[in-house]
Design a protein around this motif. Structure first.
Motif, short mmCIF file in Angstrom:
data_model
loop_
_atom_site.label_atom_id
_atom_site.label_comp_id
_atom_site.label_asym_id
_atom_site.label_seq_id
_atom_site.Cartn_x
_atom_site.Cartn_y
_atom_site.Cartn_z
N PRO A 92 0.84 -1.21 0.00
CA PRO A 92 0.00 0.00 0.00
C PRO A 92 0.87 1.24 0.00
O PRO A 92 1.98 1.24 0.55
CB PRO A 92 -0.80 -0.14 1.30
N PRO A 93 0.41 2.32 -0.65
CA PRO A 93 1.22 3.54 -0.70
C PRO A 93 1.58 4.03 0.70
O PRO A 93 0.78 3.99 1.63
CB PRO A 93 0.31 4.54 -1.43
N GLN A 94 2.81 4.48 0.82
CA GLN A 94 3.28 4.99 2.10
C GLN A 94 2.97 6.48 2.18
O GLN A 94 3.37 7.24 1.29
CB GLN A 94 4.79 4.75 2.24
N PRO A 95 2.27 6.92 3.20
CA PRO A 95 1.93 8.34 3.29
C PRO A 95 3.14 9.19 3.65
O PRO A 95 4.13 8.71 4.19
CB PRO A 95 0.87 8.38 4.39
N MET A 96 3.02 10.45 3.34
CA MET A 96 4.04 11.44 3.71
C MET A 96 3.35 12.57 4.45
O MET A 96 2.23 12.96 4.11
CB MET A 96 4.77 11.97 2.47
#
Length: 231
Positions: A92-96
Motif C-alpha cells: 500500500p502507498p506509504q503516506p508522507m
C-alpha cells in the motif's frame, strides 16, 4: 484366351504394344503372333513378316485407377503456450506528512508524529509562582477553571488567588511539532524533487556522503515504482 497366346507372353506383348500404340487407339491394342518356318513364335505389335504364320488378338488396354483424392483437413495450428503468470504484489502507498515548527518552517516526515522538543510549562499556559510563595520540594499548585490557583507552601497552607507575577520557572515537558498528511499527488511530486536534489548534490559530495545519497535514492526509486507508477 486362345492357347496359342500364353499369358506371360501376352503380358509382355501388351506392355510393348501399349508403348507403340497410336494415340487415337489408346484404349485398344492388337497383338500379332508370328510363327516362322522353323516353328519359332514371337509376339509383336506390328504385322508378321512375309512368309510367317500370323495370328492376331485385339485387347483393351487396362486403365489405371483414378488417383485417390484424400480430403485431408489441415492440421490445426498449434497455438503458442501462454506465458507464465507473474504475480506482482504491491505494498500500500506509504503516506508522507508535512510538519510545522514553531518558527513557521516546515519539513516532511514519514511519521505523523513530529520531532519532539522540550518547552517550559509556562509556555503552555501553566502558572508559575512568585518568589514569596516558592518553597523547594514543597510547592503544590492547583489551578481552577476561573483562572485562580491554590498554592500549598510547606508550613504555610494554601494561598488562594491569582498569581500576580511570573518570577520563577517551573518544570517543562516534551511536545511534538504538528503534522498533517499530504495527498498522494503531492507526495509523489516531493519524492521526485528530492531525487533531483540528490542528483545535483551527488557530484560535489564526499565519498561517505555519496553512499548515504545512493541509499536514499534507491529508497526513493522503489517508493516511486510502488506508489507513483514509476519514475
Amino acid at each position: 484366351m486362345d492357347r496359342g497366346f500364353p499369358i506371360a507372353c501376352l503380358s509382355a506383348a501388351f506392355a510393348v504394344a501399349a508403348l507403340h500404340a497410336p494415340r487415337a487407339q489408346a484404349d485398344e491394342v492388337t497383338i500379332y503372333r508370328c510363327t516362322d518356318a522353323r516353328g519359332n513364335t514371337t509376339l509383336r505389335d506390328t504385322p508378321c513378316a512375309k512368309g510367317q504364320q500370323q495370328e492376331t488378338r485385339s485387347m483393351v488396354r487396362p486403365k489405371d485407377a483414378p488417383n485417390r483424392v484424400v480430403d485431408t483437413a489441415p492440421e490445426p495450428r498449434q497455438q503458442p503456450a501462454p506465458p507464465p503468470t507473474r504475480t506482482i504484489v504491491l505494498a500500500p502507498p506509504q503516506p508522507m506528512y508535512e510538519c510545522r515548527m514553531p518558527d513557521g518552517n516546515t519539513y516532511t516526515s514519514d511519521s505523523p508524529e513530529g520531532n519532539p522538543r522540550w518547552v517550559p510549562l509556562w509556555t503552555l499556559g501553566y502558572p508559575a509562582v512568585s518568589d514569596g510563595y516558592y518553597r523547594p520540594g514543597g510547592t503544590r499548585i492547583v489551578r481552577h477553571g476561573d483562572g485562580t490557583v491554590d498554592v500549598n507552601v510547606d508550613g504555610g497552607g494554601y494561598v488562594h488567588g491569582p498569581v500576580p507575577t511570573i518570577a520563577g520557572y517551573g518544570g517543562g515537558t516534551w511536545v511534538r511539532d504538528e503534522c498533517h498528511m499530504l495527498p498522494p499527488s503531492e507526495t509523489c511530486a516531493r519524492l521526485r524533487d528530492r531525487r533531483e536534489e540528490i542528483g545535483n548534490r551527488f557530484f560535489n559530495a564526499q565519498p561517505t556522503e555519496r553512499e548515504q545519497l545512493n541509499r536514499e535514492q534507491r529508497g526513493i526509486d522503489a517508493r516511486l515504482d510502488n506508489d507513483c507508477g514509476g519514475h
